[in-house]
Each structure stands twice: as C-alpha cells, then as structure tokens.
Design a protein around this motif. Structure first.
Motif, PDB file in Angstrom:
ATOM      1  N   TYR A   3       7.486  38.481  28.075  1.00 36.93           N
ATOM      2  CA  TYR A   3       8.095  39.725  27.615  1.00 36.93           C
ATOM      3  C   TYR A   3       9.302  40.018  28.503  1.00 36.93           C
ATOM      4  CZ  TYR A   3       8.250  44.603  25.944  1.00 36.93           C
ATOM      5  OH  TYR A   3       8.610  45.797  25.376  1.00 36.93           O
ATOM      6  N   GLU A  55      12.373  42.644  29.326  1.00 38.05           N
ATOM      7  CA  GLU A  55      12.813  44.016  29.076  1.00 38.05           C
ATOM      8  C   GLU A  55      13.817  44.447  30.130  1.00 38.05           C
ATOM      9  OE1 GLU A  55       9.619  46.843  29.750  1.00 38.05           O
ATOM     10  OE2 GLU A  55       8.781  45.557  31.310  1.00 38.05           O
ATOM     11  N   ARG A  56      14.651  45.404  29.743  1.00 38.55           N
ATOM     12  CA  ARG A  56      15.624  45.920  30.700  1.00 38.55           C
ATOM     13  C   ARG A  56      14.919  46.941  31.584  1.00 38.55           C
ATOM     14  NH1 ARG A  56      21.260  47.638  28.300  1.00 38.55           N
ATOM     15  NH2 ARG A  56      20.982  49.771  28.990  1.00 38.55           N
ATOM     16  N   SER A  87      -1.742  26.984  33.244  1.00 36.03           N
ATOM     17  CA  SER A  87      -0.355  27.300  33.510  1.00 36.03           C
ATOM     18  C   SER A  87      -0.183  27.498  35.002  1.00 36.03           C
ATOM     19  CB  SER A  87       0.032  28.582  32.767  1.00 36.03           C
ATOM     20  OG  SER A  87       1.251  29.074  33.261  1.00 36.03           O
ATOM     21  N   LYS A 102       6.445  37.316  37.411  1.00 32.40           N
ATOM     22  CA  LYS A 102       7.701  37.948  37.004  1.00 32.40           C
ATOM     23  C   LYS A 102       8.930  37.210  37.478  1.00 32.40           C
ATOM     24  CE  LYS A 102       5.898  42.557  36.927  1.00 32.40           C
ATOM     25  NZ  LYS A 102       4.562  42.009  37.185  1.00 32.40           N
ATOM     26  N   THR A 125       8.235  39.041  32.173  1.00 30.65           N
ATOM     27  CA  THR A 125       6.859  39.047  32.669  1.00 30.65           C
ATOM     28  C   THR A 125       6.007  38.149  31.787  1.00 30.65           C
ATOM     29  OG1 THR A 125       7.151  41.358  33.332  1.00 30.65           O
ATOM     30  CG2 THR A 125       4.900  40.530  33.267  1.00 30.65           C
ATOM     31  N   VAL A 126       5.190  37.313  32.416  1.00 31.96           N
ATOM     32  CA  VAL A 126       4.224  36.524  31.646  1.00 31.96           C
ATOM     33  C   VAL A 126       3.139  37.488  31.177  1.00 31.96           C
ATOM     34  CG1 VAL A 126       2.491  34.691  31.746  1.00 31.96           C
ATOM     35  CG2 VAL A 126       4.666  34.421  32.948  1.00 31.96           C
ATOM     36  N   ILE A 127       3.005  37.659  29.861  1.00 33.75           N
ATOM     37  CA  ILE A 127       2.023  38.634  29.359  1.00 33.75           C
ATOM     38  C   ILE A 127       0.805  37.969  28.735  1.00 33.75           C
ATOM     39  CG2 ILE A 127       3.678  40.526  29.068  1.00 33.75           C
ATOM     40  CD1 ILE A 127       3.590  39.816  26.004  1.00 33.75           C
ATOM     41  N   VAL A 159      13.701  42.204  33.483  1.00 37.07           N
ATOM     42  CA  VAL A 159      12.583  41.500  34.095  1.00 37.07           C
ATOM     43  C   VAL A 159      11.801  40.791  32.995  1.00 37.07           C
ATOM     44  CG1 VAL A 159      10.328  41.820  35.177  1.00 37.07           C
ATOM     45  CG2 VAL A 159      12.335  42.891  36.170  1.00 37.07           C
ATOM     46  N   PRO A 206      13.964  45.115  24.123  1.00 34.67           N
ATOM     47  CA  PRO A 206      12.994  44.177  24.684  1.00 34.67           C
ATOM     48  C   PRO A 206      12.666  43.046  23.714  1.00 34.67           C
ATOM     49  CG  PRO A 206      11.976  46.338  24.290  1.00 34.67           C
ATOM     50  CD  PRO A 206      13.402  46.436  23.857  1.00 34.67           C
ATOM     51  N   PHE A 207      12.196  41.949  24.245  1.00 30.51           N
ATOM     52  CA  PHE A 207      12.059  40.735  23.449  1.00 30.51           C
ATOM     53  C   PHE A 207      10.869  39.933  23.961  1.00 30.51           C
ATOM     54  CE2 PHE A 207      13.592  36.228  22.954  1.00 30.51           C
ATOM     55  CZ  PHE A 207      13.495  36.199  21.568  1.00 30.51           C
ATOM     56  N   ARG A 229       0.302  32.909  36.280  1.00 30.02           N
ATOM     57  CA  ARG A 229      -0.594  33.617  35.368  1.00 30.02           C
ATOM     58  C   ARG A 229       0.057  34.899  34.847  1.00 30.02           C
ATOM     59  NH1 ARG A 229      -3.857  30.161  33.628  1.00 30.02           N
ATOM     60  NH2 ARG A 229      -4.987  31.899  32.717  1.00 30.02           N
ATOM     61  N   GLU A 230      -0.713  35.628  34.043  1.00 31.67           N
ATOM     62  CA  GLU A 230      -0.250  36.911  33.526  1.00 31.67           C
ATOM     63  C   GLU A 230       0.183  37.801  34.690  1.00 31.67           C
ATOM     64  OE1 GLU A 230      -3.055  35.416  32.489  1.00 31.67           O
ATOM     65  OE2 GLU A 230      -3.262  35.626  30.301  1.00 31.67           O
ATOM     66  N   GLY A 231       1.322  38.426  34.533  1.00 39.04           N
ATOM     67  CA  GLY A 231       1.824  39.313  35.582  1.00 39.04           C
ATOM     68  C   GLY A 231       2.935  38.673  36.407  1.00 39.04           C
TER      69      GLY A 231
END
Lengths: 123, 275
Positions: free
Chosen positions: A118, A120-121, A50, A57, A42-44, A40, A92-93, A53-55
C-alpha cells in the motif's frame, strides 16, 4: 563514596542498527517539518514466504530519496516508481506482486511469495 | 497538505517508545476522497481517529486493542463489516517498542553479550561500578552506568521493555541485582550460573526477609539461555540473546525444521506456554 558517576551516555559508533522502520519514521517526521512531499509504501499482506513481513516500510520523497526495505531487494525500484505517482496525485495505491518461488530463488534474490503493498502520501 | 492527526499521534507515540497501533482504511479504486481514514490507539488507551462512521471506529479500535495485548501481534489486513452493508479493508499496523537489554556485570564474558545485543539493534546498558571494566573500549555502542548495587534504585531505570541479564560473577552483587530486577517491571530477568547457585541466592534473600510474589518470580530465567550446548562466552552470548529474541516475540525457541509456519506462533494472550 565518590563512586556515583551517574550516567555515561551512548557514543556514536557507526554501528548499523537494524531498526529499519524507525529510520522510516524519522524520515517522515523530517519531511513533514521541512514541507517536503513524501510517500510511504507498507507491506500490508504477505502470502507465502517473504523476506519482510506485514508492516515493513519504505519511504520515498519528492527528491527520490529512499529509506527502508519492503523486500529483499526485488520490489524496491518498482515501488519507488509507483511512489512518485502517488506523491504527485495524493491518491493512495495498492499494488500486488506475485513472485514465483522457484524463479526468484533461482536468481538468488531471496524474496519469493505474494506481497501486497500500500503506497500513500504521508507529507 | 492534509491534516493527518492520527498519523501524527502514531509518530509521536513511537518516539516515546510506546506500544501502539495505527489502522488505515484502505482506499479502493473507486474512493471518493483521498483523505486518510485512520484510527490510532496506544497502550494507555489514548486514541485519535479520522473516521466518520462511529461503529466502524469502535470495531477497529477493539481490533487494535486486542493486538496491543499480545506481544506477538503483527501487522495485518482485516475485513470489517459495515453497518450499511459491505466490508471495509483495514490495515492494522502495530509498533512494538524496541528491546532494551541491561547487563549487570562488566566482566569479560559480558563483552560478547553486549556486542551481539548492540548488533541486533537493541538499546544496550551495562551496569557495573568498576570503571576500568565498564568502559567504552570494552562495550562500544552501549550506555554504561557506573554505580554500586546499593544505589541501583537511584541511578538505574528498568522499564517494561528492559530484558535484564545478571552476570556479576559475585554472589552478593548478583543477589542485589536480582532482587532489584525482580522488583522492577522487567519482562525478563536472566541469571547466569547453575540452578543450585540461584537457589542459594534466593534462600539468602529469604533469610534477609526479601521474598517475591509468584508473578515476580515468573520472569526469572535460570539457568540462562536456550539449550544449544553453549560453552565459550561467545556461544553463551548467542544462547542468551536467542532466548531474549524468542521471548520478546512470544516464541519458545527450538528447531524450525518441518514447521509449517515460520513467523506465526500459537501463543495464548501473548504468553508463550511454559513448561
């Protein structure tokens, strides 16, 4: 006086509900159940304007099925590529995108700003 | 695959329509482990964590709790100082349960209200005993409850995510709907019609011995909607749903023109300042 019919349940109508993240959560739950590997994004962090927003996915699984939006369409294909690597490595990246406002608006893409994503698996 | 208990709790809580938060410690390039370090917290205080450092866990949990107390709270990356020096970068994700709109009254002007509500992605319920009006044809995509006002208590469930719209076009039904909704946990009870009509209803209820606390009354909105000069039933529907969108996000409505920030609103403890 016989007027109580109680509940009539919702019928499927094909209305597209704007609950993007809920669709992502459903996809994650499905992937976990079926044992598919998935990531997944996610905008962190967002600096400037933009579209999402943050959150916000986006879900990507090992069959490269994508669900959800993290921008107005500018970042999805790049993030899907990164997600493939994350699914493989489990590492994660975080990726930082810097979209020039004048340039992006000029293209009509509607997603300027600086966005940190972000990946991540999750399954 | 890893055992991600906090994430599982987050998914389960979302499925149960709870307000909840999930914090994830963002791994740096030099991270030793890829195991997710997370803290989950829901509105009832249930918590699951997969972080070894108890001080960091506590610090994160209080940040999530703070956000859960504010309906305008959004996801945010925060820095939290570590005891042994340095800082941890933590993303706090917040889930607000979806808005549920409940319309009392299935008249012709409720049709656009339900239509826009459904298209906004809100769970939408129409309550009216008249089956000929309160039907799938008029209100596609909604849940319809066929019930007389005297039986609301038994058949109608209002939660703290339910935004109520009272529009029966019938004094007695409106009065009963209003009394029922004000006694519930609904955060919003909008009443269609002019202020004088509402005052008449409240006076009648008072005579019948039904009175409300200040807190109960504070959720009542009448005349309903944002002040956009709405006249047609379509315009009124937009006005009502705009008000619901604004309140559900802790905003006040009004024009954005010249505002420096679109998404942030300076609400105090999640409650927008009211006139």
């Amino acid at each position: 006086m016989g007027l109580l019919r109680g509940r009539i349940t919702i019928k499927e109508t094909g209305v597209i509900l704007l609950k993007e993240n809920l669709k992502v959560y459903e996809a994650i739950a499905e992937a976990k159940e079926s044992g598919k590997r998935a990531a997944v994004a996610t905008v962190i962090k967002v600096i400037g304007s933009s579209y999402r927003r943050e959150g916000a996915k986006m879900f990507v699984d090992e069959t490269e099925r994508n669900i959800g939006l993290i921008s107005g369409g500018c970042l999805e294909s790049d993030v899907a590529e990164e997600a493939k690597a994350v699914i493989k490595s489990g590492k994660p990246f975080t990726k930082f995108y810097d979209l020039d406002e004048d340039y992006v608006w000029g293209l009509g893409l509607g997603c300027p700003g600086k966005v940190m994503v972000y990946i991540e698996r999750v399954s | 695959m890893h055992n991600d208990t906090a994430y599982d709790s987050w998914l389960e809580s979302i499925q149960r329509n709870e307000a909840c938060g999930l914090a994830t410690v963002l791994h740096g390039e030099d991270a030793q482990s890829f195991e997710p370090a997370r803290v989950f917290l829901n509105e009832d205080g249930a918590s699951v964590n997969t972080i070894e450092d108890p001080a960091l866990t506590e610090g994160i949990r209080s940040r999530i709790a703070e956000k859960l107390g504010n309906k305008n709270a959004k996801g945010e990356t925060v820095k939290i100082a570590l005891k042994e020096g340095g800082v941890a970068s933590v993303f706090i994700d917040i889930h607000h349960p979806p808005v549920h709109v409940m319309i009392f009254g299935a008249g012709h002007d409720a049709v656009p209200v339900a239509k826009y509500s459904v298209s906004l992605g809100f769970d939408t319920t129409v309550v009216d005993a008249r089956e000929a009006f309160n039907c799938e044809d008029n209100f596609p995509g909604t849940e319809r409850i066929i019930v007389q006002p005297d039986h609301y208590r038994k058949h109608v469930t209002i939660t703290k995510n339910t935004f109520v719209i009272v529009m029966n076009h019938h004094m007695e039904k409106d009065s009963k709907s209003l009394a029922f909704a004000l006694r519930s946990g609904a955060p919003y009870v909008g009443v269609l019609g002019p202020r004088s009509r509402r005052e008449k209803m409240m006076a009648q209820l008072h005579e019948e011995g039904v009175s409300f606390s200040v807190a109960e009354l504070s959720r009542m909105h009448n005349p309903i909607g944002l002040d956009i000069g709405a006249e047609s039933s379509e315009e009124i529907a937009i006005s009502i749903l705009s008000e619901i969108i604004a309140l559900s996000k802790g905003h006040r409505g009004g024009f954005l023109h010249d505002k420096h920030s679109i998404h942030k609103y300076p609400s105090q403890n999640g409650i927008p300042v009211r006139n």
